[in-house]
Design a protein around this motif. Sequence first.
Motif, PDB file in Angstrom:
ATOM      1  N   ARG A  61       0.838  -1.201   0.000  1.00  0.00           N
ATOM      2  CA  ARG A  61       0.000   0.000   0.000  1.00  0.00           C
ATOM      3  C   ARG A  61       0.875   1.254   0.000  1.00  0.00           C
ATOM      4  O   ARG A  61       0.556   2.252  -0.642  1.00  0.00           O
ATOM      5  CB  ARG A  61      -0.911   0.003   1.227  1.00  0.00           C
ATOM      6  N   GLN A  62       1.994   1.206   0.739  1.00  0.00           N
ATOM      7  CA  GLN A  62       2.882   2.365   0.789  1.00  0.00           C
ATOM      8  C   GLN A  62       3.578   2.576  -0.556  1.00  0.00           C
ATOM      9  O   GLN A  62       3.684   3.694  -1.049  1.00  0.00           O
ATOM     10  CB  GLN A  62       3.941   2.166   1.883  1.00  0.00           C
ATOM     11  N   LYS A  63       4.083   1.460  -1.133  1.00  0.00           N
ATOM     12  CA  LYS A  63       4.700   1.573  -2.454  1.00  0.00           C
ATOM     13  C   LYS A  63       3.634   1.965  -3.448  1.00  0.00           C
ATOM     14  O   LYS A  63       3.875   2.687  -4.384  1.00  0.00           O
ATOM     15  CB  LYS A  63       5.283   0.219  -2.894  1.00  0.00           C
ATOM     16  N   SER A  64       2.475   1.444  -3.167  1.00  0.00           N
ATOM     17  CA  SER A  64       1.263   1.670  -3.929  1.00  0.00           C
ATOM     18  C   SER A  64       1.303   1.036  -5.292  1.00  0.00           C
ATOM     19  O   SER A  64       2.152   1.308  -6.119  1.00  0.00           O
ATOM     20  CB  SER A  64       0.940   3.152  -4.086  1.00  0.00           C
TER      21      SER A  64
ATOM     22  N   GLN B 246      -0.977   1.718  -7.070  1.00  0.00           N
ATOM     23  CA  GLN B 246      -1.308   2.985  -7.730  1.00  0.00           C
ATOM     24  C   GLN B 246      -0.492   4.081  -7.042  1.00  0.00           C
ATOM     25  O   GLN B 246      -0.516   4.196  -5.821  1.00  0.00           O
ATOM     26  CB  GLN B 246      -2.800   3.297  -7.591  1.00  0.00           C
TER      27      GLN B 246
ATOM     28  N   GLN C 205      -1.846   8.748  -3.924  1.00  0.00           N
ATOM     29  CA  GLN C 205      -2.161   8.502  -2.519  1.00  0.00           C
ATOM     30  C   GLN C 205      -3.150   9.549  -1.999  1.00  0.00           C
ATOM     31  O   GLN C 205      -3.127  10.707  -2.419  1.00  0.00           O
ATOM     32  CB  GLN C 205      -0.880   8.562  -1.676  1.00  0.00           C
TER      33      GLN C 205
ATOM     34  N   LEU D  60      -5.617  14.402  -3.346  1.00  0.00           N
ATOM     35  CA  LEU D  60      -4.732  13.324  -3.772  1.00  0.00           C
ATOM     36  C   LEU D  60      -3.336  13.844  -4.072  1.00  0.00           C
ATOM     37  O   LEU D  60      -3.155  14.985  -4.491  1.00  0.00           O
ATOM     38  CB  LEU D  60      -5.300  12.636  -5.022  1.00  0.00           C
ATOM     39  N   LYS D  61      -2.349  12.952  -3.869  1.00  0.00           N
ATOM     40  CA  LYS D  61      -0.960  13.278  -4.177  1.00  0.00           C
ATOM     41  C   LYS D  61      -0.411  12.210  -5.096  1.00  0.00           C
ATOM     42  O   LYS D  61      -0.501  11.016  -4.795  1.00  0.00           O
ATOM     43  CB  LYS D  61      -0.123  13.362  -2.897  1.00  0.00           C
ATOM     44  N   ASP D  62       0.184  12.626  -6.208  1.00  0.00           N
ATOM     45  CA  ASP D  62       0.729  11.691  -7.195  1.00  0.00           C
ATOM     46  C   ASP D  62       2.241  11.631  -7.052  1.00  0.00           C
ATOM     47  O   ASP D  62       2.950  12.557  -7.423  1.00  0.00           O
ATOM     48  CB  ASP D  62       0.339  12.145  -8.605  1.00  0.00           C
ATOM     49  N   GLU D  63       2.735  10.483  -6.482  1.00  0.00           N
ATOM     50  CA  GLU D  63       4.170  10.345  -6.250  1.00  0.00           C
ATOM     51  C   GLU D  63       4.945  10.115  -7.541  1.00  0.00           C
ATOM     52  O   GLU D  63       6.179  10.175  -7.553  1.00  0.00           O
ATOM     53  CB  GLU D  63       4.428   9.166  -5.294  1.00  0.00           C
TER      54      GLU D  63
ATOM     55  N   GLU E  83      -4.285  12.150   0.526  1.00  0.00           N
ATOM     56  CA  GLU E  83      -3.623  13.031   1.486  1.00  0.00           C
ATOM     57  C   GLU E  83      -4.586  13.543   2.555  1.00  0.00           C
ATOM     58  O   GLU E  83      -4.247  13.634   3.722  1.00  0.00           O
ATOM     59  CB  GLU E  83      -3.012  14.235   0.758  1.00  0.00           C
TER      60      GLU E  83
END
Length: 210
Positions: free
Chosen positions: A129-132, A134, A137, A168-171, A139
């Motif tokens: 989930r952290q690596k995702s 997707q 994430q 949302l945040k797109d890493e 926020e």
Amino acid sequence: MAKNGMWISSTSSLLHGVQTINKIDNQKFPFVLNRIVQFLQSPTEAGRPFTADEEEKLISTLEGIENADDLQSVLETSTFIFSQAIYHLTKPAVLQKDLMSVLQMTVEKAEAFATVWTNCAKCLVDKIRQKSIQPVQLENVNWMLNVTGSCSTKGIVNEPRAVIELQLKDESSAGGTGGTSNIVMDLNHKQLCALYDTLETIQTALDNLR
């Protein structure tokens, strides 16, 4: 949450991999599984759980592994089983039962999978989930209540609605700085209840892994 047999299906490649797994020494097999779990949690630069030297040693020391193809089949099959269990949030008891009934895995090997999964499921799910799967994430969540008017045969009818904003945040954005975006949902009572029921189902599935 996966029901019996719903999280994994029998295929020729899986059955071949399991046939090879069944031949491996029961005492040494958990070591292989634990290294695969470590790899899933923290992938190596080589993109595989064992180095080339370690693979050569496994081929020469593991009973039932005769060549590199056998070892690759075992690693790919085991990785796929754990990946499916992660995705479907499979219970350890279901995992063990289905490995035996669906894939014809021996009791000892199925127990080894279930033991490692029991010990590592929560960490694996959290790590994934952290690596995702997707990169986007959640926020923050903002909400407010709103009342809208609609026409009917009885005149203007006020309808309460919930407005929910997901921040949302797109890493994966350029530069790794994390681009942001918002999604706004305007829900009536029925839609809000449906969303709540879905979230409750997900929460129950996660709780069962603890």
